[in-house]
Design a protein around this motif. Sequence first.
Motif, PDB file in Angstrom:
ATOM      1  N   THR A 116      58.018   5.302   7.001  1.00 49.97           N
ATOM      2  CA  THR A 116      57.597   4.815   5.690  1.00 49.97           C
ATOM      3  C   THR A 116      57.634   3.295   5.704  1.00 49.97           C
ATOM      4  O   THR A 116      58.061   2.681   6.686  1.00 49.97           O
ATOM      5  N   ARG A 117      57.202   2.707   4.638  1.00 51.07           N
ATOM      6  CA  ARG A 117      57.315   1.257   4.440  1.00 51.07           C
ATOM      7  C   ARG A 117      58.208   1.049   3.231  1.00 51.07           C
ATOM      8  O   ARG A 117      58.041   1.701   2.210  1.00 51.07           O
ATOM      9  N   ILE A 118      59.164   0.145   3.371  1.00 55.42           N
ATOM     10  CA  ILE A 118      60.113  -0.096   2.294  1.00 55.42           C
ATOM     11  C   ILE A 118      60.049  -1.556   1.863  1.00 55.42           C
ATOM     12  O   ILE A 118      59.528  -2.407   2.583  1.00 55.42           O
ATOM     13  N   ARG A 119      60.592  -1.825   0.701  1.00 60.20           N
ATOM     14  CA  ARG A 119      60.657  -3.182   0.172  1.00 60.20           C
ATOM     15  C   ARG A 119      62.089  -3.680   0.319  1.00 60.20           C
ATOM     16  O   ARG A 119      63.033  -3.004  -0.093  1.00 60.20           O
ATOM     17  N   LEU A 120      62.235  -4.877   0.885  1.00 61.97           N
ATOM     18  CA  LEU A 120      63.552  -5.468   1.073  1.00 61.97           C
ATOM     19  C   LEU A 120      63.629  -6.785   0.314  1.00 61.97           C
ATOM     20  O   LEU A 120      62.722  -7.609   0.395  1.00 61.97           O
ATOM     21  N   ALA A 121      64.728  -6.985  -0.392  1.00 61.27           N
ATOM     22  CA  ALA A 121      64.915  -8.184  -1.205  1.00 61.27           C
ATOM     23  C   ALA A 121      65.169  -9.416  -0.352  1.00 61.27           C
ATOM     24  O   ALA A 121      64.884 -10.525  -0.773  1.00 61.27           O
ATOM     25  N   GLY A 122      65.697  -9.245   0.820  1.00 60.48           N
ATOM     26  CA  GLY A 122      66.017 -10.361   1.709  1.00 60.48           C
ATOM     27  C   GLY A 122      66.602  -9.818   2.994  1.00 60.48           C
ATOM     28  O   GLY A 122      66.548  -8.615   3.255  1.00 60.48           O
ATOM     29  N   THR A 123      67.147 -10.691   3.812  1.00 57.22           N
ATOM     30  CA  THR A 123      67.772 -10.271   5.058  1.00 57.22           C
ATOM     31  C   THR A 123      68.936  -9.345   4.745  1.00 57.22           C
ATOM     32  O   THR A 123      69.812  -9.684   3.951  1.00 57.22           O
ATOM     33  N   GLN A 124      68.934  -8.174   5.368  1.00 57.35           N
ATOM     34  CA  GLN A 124      69.952  -7.167   5.061  1.00 57.35           C
ATOM     35  C   GLN A 124      69.956  -6.060   6.110  1.00 57.35           C
ATOM     36  O   GLN A 124      69.085  -6.011   6.969  1.00 57.35           O
ATOM     37  N   ASP A 125      70.932  -5.177   5.984  1.00 53.90           N
ATOM     38  CA  ASP A 125      71.032  -4.016   6.862  1.00 53.90           C
ATOM     39  C   ASP A 125      70.253  -2.851   6.263  1.00 53.90           C
ATOM     40  O   ASP A 125      70.329  -2.594   5.067  1.00 53.90           O
ATOM     41  N   VAL A 126      69.526  -2.153   7.131  1.00 49.72           N
ATOM     42  CA  VAL A 126      68.883  -0.901   6.765  1.00 49.72           C
ATOM     43  C   VAL A 126      69.696   0.194   7.433  1.00 49.72           C
ATOM     44  O   VAL A 126      69.971   0.137   8.638  1.00 49.72           O
ATOM     45  N   VAL A 127      70.122   1.191   6.663  1.00 43.11           N
ATOM     46  CA  VAL A 127      71.032   2.228   7.155  1.00 43.11           C
ATOM     47  C   VAL A 127      70.361   3.592   7.001  1.00 43.11           C
ATOM     48  O   VAL A 127      69.747   3.871   5.975  1.00 43.11           O
TER      49      VAL A 127
END
Length: 138
Positions: free
Chosen positions: A101-112
């Motif tokens: 899928t494609r997700i939206r990220l607010a900024g640099t972060q961990d995806v778990v």
Amino acid sequence: MELTRRGAIALGAGVAATLALPIRAVASVDDAIAAFTGGADMADAGITLTSPEIAENGNTVPVSVDAPGAVSVMLLASGNPTPAVCTFNFGPLAASQSASTRIRLAGTQDVVAIAKMADGSFARASNTVKVTIGGCGG
């Protein structure tokens, strides 16, 4: 500045409207994981999370997960206002236990990614994604 009767009515209506809005509880990543796993221990093997190391735009970050033998997989973004992104459920007739899928990220972060296996065990994988332009209003 004097407060007129109209001003008082408008102010009161504004306060009443604000109080009538539902208050959304901000869940943390740990709370979401605990709700999904029931507090069970997680292994570091059995699930593969693929995401870019650097995403130029946080609005559409491609993520894929592969967990052979999984019943469901939960995807979380630790720095988003709502960390739980999605949950993929796999039925007994699923050809493979993988999803993208494609997700939206607010900024640099961990995806778990947390996978619930058919035997009741859990597996965890995480990647750090560096975002140059935030996707959640950043």
